[in-house]
Design a protein around this motif. Sequence first.
Motif, short mmCIF file in Angstrom:
data_model
loop_
_atom_site.label_atom_id
_atom_site.label_comp_id
_atom_site.label_asym_id
_atom_site.label_seq_id
_atom_site.Cartn_x
_atom_site.Cartn_y
_atom_site.Cartn_z
N ALA A 1 0.84 -1.20 0.00
CA ALA A 1 0.00 0.00 0.00
C ALA A 1 0.87 1.25 0.00
CB ALA A 1 -0.93 0.01 1.21
N LEU A 2 0.29 2.34 -0.44
CA LEU A 2 0.89 3.67 -0.39
C LEU A 2 -0.12 4.60 0.26
CD1 LEU A 2 2.35 3.85 -4.01
CD2 LEU A 2 3.70 3.62 -1.90
N ILE A 3 0.33 5.34 1.27
CA ILE A 3 -0.57 6.22 2.02
C ILE A 3 -0.18 7.66 1.77
CG2 ILE A 3 -1.36 6.91 4.31
CD1 ILE A 3 -0.85 4.02 5.21
N ILE A 4 -1.17 8.48 1.43
CA ILE A 4 -0.94 9.91 1.25
C ILE A 4 -1.82 10.64 2.25
CG2 ILE A 4 -2.68 10.07 -0.60
CD1 ILE A 4 -0.88 12.23 -1.89
N ARG A 5 -1.27 11.65 2.89
CA ARG A 5 -1.99 12.38 3.95
C ARG A 5 -1.99 13.87 3.65
NH1 ARG A 5 1.71 9.02 7.00
NH2 ARG A 5 0.63 7.26 7.99
N ASP A 6 -3.09 14.53 4.04
CA ASP A 6 -3.05 15.99 4.15
C ASP A 6 -3.31 16.32 5.61
OD1 ASP A 6 -5.81 15.89 4.62
OD2 ASP A 6 -6.32 16.42 2.56
N GLY A 7 -3.61 17.56 5.90
CA GLY A 7 -3.76 17.94 7.30
C GLY A 7 -4.89 17.26 8.04
N GLN A 8 -5.92 16.81 7.31
CA GLN A 8 -7.10 16.27 7.96
C GLN A 8 -7.52 14.89 7.46
OE1 GLN A 8 -9.63 19.65 6.96
NE2 GLN A 8 -9.63 20.30 9.08
N HIS A 9 -6.87 14.39 6.40
CA HIS A 9 -7.33 13.16 5.81
C HIS A 9 -6.17 12.20 5.54
CE1 HIS A 9 -10.11 16.40 4.53
NE2 HIS A 9 -11.03 15.52 4.83
N GLN A 10 -6.52 10.95 5.39
CA GLN A 10 -5.56 9.92 4.99
C GLN A 10 -6.19 9.09 3.87
OE1 GLN A 10 -3.12 7.63 7.85
NE2 GLN A 10 -4.17 5.81 7.07
N TYR A 11 -5.47 8.95 2.77
CA TYR A 11 -5.95 8.18 1.64
C TYR A 11 -4.99 7.03 1.38
CZ TYR A 11 -8.54 12.53 0.93
OH TYR A 11 -9.33 13.64 1.11
N THR A 12 -5.55 5.86 1.10
CA THR A 12 -4.73 4.66 0.92
C THR A 12 -4.89 4.13 -0.50
OG1 THR A 12 -4.95 4.08 3.25
CG2 THR A 12 -4.24 2.34 1.74
N PHE A 13 -3.74 3.96 -1.16
CA PHE A 13 -3.70 3.24 -2.43
C PHE A 13 -3.26 1.81 -2.12
CE2 PHE A 13 -3.27 7.62 -3.77
CZ PHE A 13 -3.89 7.66 -5.00
N ARG A 14 -4.11 0.85 -2.47
CA ARG A 14 -3.80 -0.57 -2.19
C ARG A 14 -3.40 -1.28 -3.47
NH1 ARG A 14 -7.89 0.92 1.22
NH2 ARG A 14 -7.55 0.48 3.45
N GLU A 15 -2.51 -2.24 -3.32
CA GLU A 15 -2.03 -3.04 -4.43
C GLU A 15 -3.21 -3.70 -5.17
OE1 GLU A 15 0.91 -6.90 -5.20
OE2 GLU A 15 0.57 -6.09 -3.17
N VAL A 16 -3.17 -3.66 -6.49
CA VAL A 16 -4.17 -4.32 -7.31
C VAL A 16 -3.53 -5.49 -8.03
CG1 VAL A 16 -5.74 -4.07 -9.27
CG2 VAL A 16 -5.43 -2.17 -7.66
N GLY A 17 -4.20 -6.66 -7.99
CA GLY A 17 -3.67 -7.83 -8.68
C GLY A 17 -2.88 -8.75 -7.76
#
Length: 263
Positions: free
Chosen positions: A247-263
Amino acid sequence: PHGDDVDGKTRVASMDINYSIVPARPAGGVWTSAADLVRYVQLESTQGKLPSGKQLVSPENLLARRAPQVPVGEDASYGMGLEVDRKYGIPIVSHGGSMSGFKSNWYLLPDFGIGAVILTNSDTGGLLEGPFERRLLEILFDGKPEAVADVASSAAAHKAQIAKDRERLVVPAAPDAASALAKHYSSKELGDLTVVTGNGATIFDLGEWKSQVASRKNDDGTTSFITIDPGTEGFEFVVADQAGKRALIIRDGQHQYTFREVG
């Protein structure tokens, strides 16, 4: 548009991210010239009256946009799109614009019928906005000349910050860290991310935009990949593992978004 590369050199920047403002119009996304924008400031100065004398906007509606709604400091407030600042003892109405590679602002001194605009085609142009306002007031009111020194100080601090950040970055991204990435990731909020490698570089391609990335080992033992191409620089993706999936996690000041491996 222009921006700094990872070594602090000014480069032509990508426009890709700037098109994200289009769905938000008319709340932003005005592309204009200084000559046209100053005509807008003139309309503010005349409280909605055109040079011909025609009343285009009623004074009541125009001035309602300046009424304080949100305090943004001891001497400043934000209304319906316009800021009013009284830190120098007189009201200054302004509104800025910021997209990748472009920084702008306009100013109006309504008590004196004086306005000014500044448009820049560089991310570092934002460093000029405060001193530009300060210099305008210095000229008008014989103020103490501080604006020029403020520009020099801001430029030096900016260069020092770039150099400090650069010390921890590996460019191109470290091969061992890059090789451990999955080829495809997906986020339910942000869409798909494809990792492309070639010619010694690692590129994160998010469809609407893409950028080469640098790698960085963090103090907590994690590894981050950070976008570095002018116009798309500064997005940090932290490498993680979630339920056995990369996974790759990107954050801003108030949120966290997760990119998960596909396949």
